[in-house]
Motif scaffolding. Structure first.
Motif, PDB file in Angstrom:
ATOM      1  N   GLN A 127       0.825  -1.204   0.000  1.00  0.00           N
ATOM      2  CA  GLN A 127       0.000   0.000   0.000  1.00  0.00           C
ATOM      3  C   GLN A 127       0.863   1.260   0.000  1.00  0.00           C
ATOM      4  OE1 GLN A 127      -3.550  -2.365   2.353  1.00  0.00           O
ATOM      5  NE2 GLN A 127      -2.721  -0.542   3.312  1.00  0.00           N
ATOM      6  N   ARG A 163       0.767   4.298  -2.737  1.00  0.00           N
ATOM      7  CA  ARG A 163       0.654   5.713  -2.361  1.00  0.00           C
ATOM      8  C   ARG A 163       1.751   6.541  -3.014  1.00  0.00           C
ATOM      9  NH1 ARG A 163      -1.817   8.155   1.653  1.00  0.00           N
ATOM     10  NH2 ARG A 163       0.044   9.294   2.266  1.00  0.00           N
ATOM     11  N   TRP A 200      -9.502  -5.456  -3.704  1.00  0.00           N
ATOM     12  CA  TRP A 200      -9.767  -4.043  -3.999  1.00  0.00           C
ATOM     13  C   TRP A 200      -9.686  -3.179  -2.743  1.00  0.00           C
ATOM     14  CZ3 TRP A 200     -13.783  -1.643  -1.528  1.00  0.00           C
ATOM     15  CH2 TRP A 200     -14.755  -2.464  -0.931  1.00  0.00           C
ATOM     16  N   LYS A 201      -9.962  -3.790  -1.574  1.00  0.00           N
ATOM     17  CA  LYS A 201      -9.918  -3.023  -0.331  1.00  0.00           C
ATOM     18  C   LYS A 201      -8.510  -2.501  -0.049  1.00  0.00           C
ATOM     19  CE  LYS A 201     -13.741  -5.524   1.865  1.00  0.00           C
ATOM     20  NZ  LYS A 201     -14.155  -6.382   3.009  1.00  0.00           N
ATOM     21  N   TYR A 247      -6.349  -1.532  -2.307  1.00  0.00           N
ATOM     22  CA  TYR A 247      -6.135  -0.367  -3.163  1.00  0.00           C
ATOM     23  C   TYR A 247      -6.780   0.871  -2.542  1.00  0.00           C
ATOM     24  CZ  TYR A 247      -4.556  -3.535  -6.856  1.00  0.00           C
ATOM     25  OH  TYR A 247      -3.859  -4.466  -7.586  1.00  0.00           O
ATOM     26  N   VAL A 248      -7.966   0.695  -1.984  1.00  0.00           N
ATOM     27  CA  VAL A 248      -8.650   1.798  -1.310  1.00  0.00           C
ATOM     28  C   VAL A 248      -7.838   2.238  -0.088  1.00  0.00           C
ATOM     29  CG1 VAL A 248     -10.720   2.474  -0.044  1.00  0.00           C
ATOM     30  CG2 VAL A 248     -10.921   1.074  -2.118  1.00  0.00           C
ATOM     31  N   LEU A 286      -6.597   6.017   1.143  1.00  0.00           N
ATOM     32  CA  LEU A 286      -7.484   6.574   2.171  1.00  0.00           C
ATOM     33  C   LEU A 286      -7.104   6.004   3.542  1.00  0.00           C
ATOM     34  CD1 LEU A 286     -10.872   6.241   0.247  1.00  0.00           C
ATOM     35  CD2 LEU A 286      -9.518   8.325   0.543  1.00  0.00           C
ATOM     36  N   GLN A 337      -9.529   6.866   6.611  1.00  0.00           N
ATOM     37  CA  GLN A 337     -10.783   6.123   6.548  1.00  0.00           C
ATOM     38  C   GLN A 337     -10.568   4.639   6.803  1.00  0.00           C
ATOM     39  OE1 GLN A 337      -9.673   8.453   4.548  1.00  0.00           O
ATOM     40  NE2 GLN A 337     -11.318   9.700   3.657  1.00  0.00           N
ATOM     41  N   THR A 338      -9.436   4.125   6.351  1.00  0.00           N
ATOM     42  CA  THR A 338      -9.122   2.707   6.571  1.00  0.00           C
ATOM     43  C   THR A 338      -8.987   2.410   8.058  1.00  0.00           C
ATOM     44  OG1 THR A 338      -8.029   2.502   4.437  1.00  0.00           O
ATOM     45  CG2 THR A 338      -7.454   0.873   6.122  1.00  0.00           C
ATOM     46  N   GLN A 389     -12.375   2.223   9.451  1.00  0.00           N
ATOM     47  CA  GLN A 389     -13.053   0.997   9.041  1.00  0.00           C
ATOM     48  C   GLN A 389     -12.548  -0.215   9.814  1.00  0.00           C
ATOM     49  OE1 GLN A 389     -15.639   0.319   6.883  1.00  0.00           O
ATOM     50  NE2 GLN A 389     -15.949   2.535   6.934  1.00  0.00           N
TER      51      GLN A 389
END
Length: 611
Positions: free
Chosen positions: A386, A390, A415-416, A418-419, A423, A426-427, A430
């Motif tokens: 990740q 970035r 896909w999570k 990549y998000v 972010l 937000q991660t 979550q």
């Protein structure tokens, strides 16, 4: 308290922790009756009675648990300034260094420690703990009017407080977090324990207790220097070799024989290679290692540890933990731990140190800490990939992801991820919500216990790069719990554990390295592997199966005697309104040691601590 009451309390405290120091003991009360110390000694340096504790030096009195590895260097500096010493122990260095440099002397120490030093001129006690929490320190404080101390008790283990008559007050929030998620700490409040009235002094902190004003102050003394430096690969590898060699040499300083644990993994193998590369060889080195073996278990590492023992021509003592031992010894281990543990891996470690004691070994060198500073766990690979996303290093990301998959260090990617790369705030939210939902969805928890939910204790850090998650695991949540397991397991048998990877200079160096030196070419701990690729067999250095000191817990918990223990433990938690009645007839919830759904193991643990 009057003098007799204080003396009686000190005697009880001392007796409750006798296992930590079977070689001697003593008590002391200050002339003004404000303070008293008791101590049990494990003799490792200067075995003579002159080094007994409490130790008096100038106008100071000290009790000390741990080891100051650079005590000869500090001693030379102090001798040059006219200080005189009467022992050859590291304990005596502490009051002399405190007298010369004040509290800042802590920054000069390379060591693991928890100590209390009384200054008769100031009528004051300083209680300090090492940088990473290798050595424990707990305390109970009772206040009167105007926040003045009425009573203050400190100890290396929580059980000591019960001996002094302090009541047990279980922390229901931590119990809930443990049963549902396996958490054994509150990452945002490091002083919390599983008992509301017992606090832990956080790593890198000290307490200042003044007898005249009856006040208590807590201060942080260690703030790691984590500035990065630009080094070539060759320079970084050379620096790591030097720092690790220095750290190992210092941790072999002992007047009793030193052995190692040897799992067959890279970390313990690297320490063995460094020990055997020392010139001249350390006089304390016993040429002995201790290895846990599990014949027939898919994750048994005995073939690797046997290969290493043969390569270095050392004695290998095999430890064979099994379900019968778990049934017989689990209660004893939990008695020494004082708080729940995460899996049967901790029990395996307990049995290994027990065997070390039986072979006359008092000091064990161990590889803990390497995974946390060099990114050895598989979960770190997600954060590294990740970070590359970035930074928009697309080609490197694709290459590393493929390599990590190929080498089995990356088990899933979606896909999570990549998000999460773009972010991070937000991660974090979550992930915290995921933990809270997991807690909410556990239908076995009784509503009386679930009423103690505290979402803030499920905190997840914002991770923008690999070092962020490593920093969180080293300084907030992860490493300290492993250090607690190791200290209690070892000291239960009068054994001292020394951890070369936790030299603060080495840790700070590791945090200054870029992520690409920790994970590269599809491998975790890349720089450590490169350091030893010429000194260890390639099948050790470039192993792709990360085991993590795992015993066959799932099999053990299906044994009849252990299953009966689980049933009784379930009933006990139901009777105390912690679990719902349906758990009693539920099928076995046994799982592997590192499985996230480890409920039956946790039930066994909590049942022990309900009195």
């Amino acid at each position: 308290m009057d003098t007799d009451a204080v003396d009686a309390c000190l005697q009880k405290l001392k007796h409750s922790l006798q296992h930590r120091g079977p070689d001697g003991s003593g008590c002391w009360i200050s002339d003004n009756r404000h303070f008293g110390f008791s101590h049990n000694r494990l003799s490792v340096l200067d075995l003579h009675e002159r080094a007994a504790q409490p130790l008096h030096y100038m106008h100071y009195t000290i009790v000390f648990n741990g080891a100051i590895y650079n005590y000869p260097e500090l001693k030379q500096m102090l001798l040059a300034d006219g200080y005189v010493f009467y022992t050859t122990t590291d304990t005596e260095i502490i009051p002399a260094a405190y007298h010369k440099w004040g509290i800042d002397f802590l920054h000069r120490i390379d060591g693991m420690f928890a100590f209390a030093i009384f200054d008769s001129k100031q009528d004051e006690v300083i209680i300090a703990r090492d940088r990473f929490g290798e050595k424990p320190l707990y305390y109970f404080a009772e206040y009167g009017a105007e926040r003045k101390l009425r009573q203050f008790v400190f100890a290396s283990e929580i059980k000591a407080f019960w001996s002094a008559g302090i009541p047990r007050r279980l922390n229901p929030t931590l119990l809930l977090n443990y049963l549902t998620l396996g958490y054994v700490q509150n990452p945002i409040k490091k002083s919390q324990t599983f008992y509301n009235n017992i606090l832990s002094l956080p790593p890198g902190h000290y307490l200042q207790i003044n007898g005249r004003s009856a006040t208590l102050k807590k201060k942080k003394w260690y703030r790691p220097q984590l500035n990065g430096t630009l080094l070539s690969d060759e320079e970084a590898i050379h620096s790591l070799r030097h720092l690790l060699s220095e750290s190992v040499a210092r941790r072999l300083r002992s007047d009793v024989p030193v052995a190692t644990s040897l799992s067959g993994g890279l970390d313990s193998a690297a320490l063995l290679a460094v020990i055997h590369g020392q010139h001249p060889p350390a006089e304390s080195w016993s040429q002995t290692c201790f290895s846990a073996v599990f014949p027939g278990f898919a994750k048994d590492e005995s073939a690797y540890s046997a290969q290493l023992a043969t390569a270095f021509n050392i004695k290998r003592v095999k430890v064979h933990p099994d379900a019968g031992m778990l049934w017989q010894e689990l209660e004893k281990m939990l008695h020494f731990q004082d708080e729940p543990v995460t899996s049967a891996s901790v029990f395996t470690q307990y049995m290994l140190y027990s065997t070390a004691k039986q072979h006359g070994i008092k000091v064990i060198v161990d590889g803990q800490g390497a995974d946390e500073i060099f990114a050895g766990y598989k979960r770190y690979t997600h954060w590294y990939l990740q970070e590359l996303l970035r930074l928009r290093q697309w080609q490197k990301f694709a290459r590393e992801k493929n390599g990590l998959f190929k080498n089995s260090f990356l088990e899933q990617w979606s896909w999570k991820n990549y998000v999460a790369a773009f972010l991070p705030e937000q991660t974090a939210g979550q992930l915290q919500q995921k933990a809270a939902s997991q807690q909410d969805q556990n239908t076995y928890i009784h509503h009386q216990l679930s009423g103690h939910k505290n979402r803030s204790t499920l905190y997840k850090p914002v991770v923008r790069n690999l070092n962020d998650i490593l920093h969180y695991n080293v300084f907030y949540h992860g490493l300290e719990e492993l250090l607690r397991f190791a200290d209690r397991n070892a000291m239960a048998h009068g054994v001292e554990v020394r951890l070369p990877f936790l030299s603060h200079r080495l840790v700070e160096f590791a945090f200054g390295l870029p992520s690409g030196l920790k994970i590269r070419e599809g491998f975790t701990k890349w720089i450590l592997r490169k350091c030893f690729e010429q000194r260890l067999p390639p099948e050790i250095v470039w192993r792709k199966d990360k085991v993590g000191y795992e015993p066959p817990q799932e099999t053990w918990m299906k044994e009849k005697n252990v299953e009966e223990m689980i049933i009784e433990a379930r009933k006990k938690l139901v009777s105390h309104n912690m679990l719902n009645k349906k758990i009693i007839d539920a099928p076995a919830l046994s799982s592997s040691a590192h499985d996230g759904n480890n409920l039956d193991w946790r039930i066994l643990n909590v049942a022990h601590f309900i009195k």
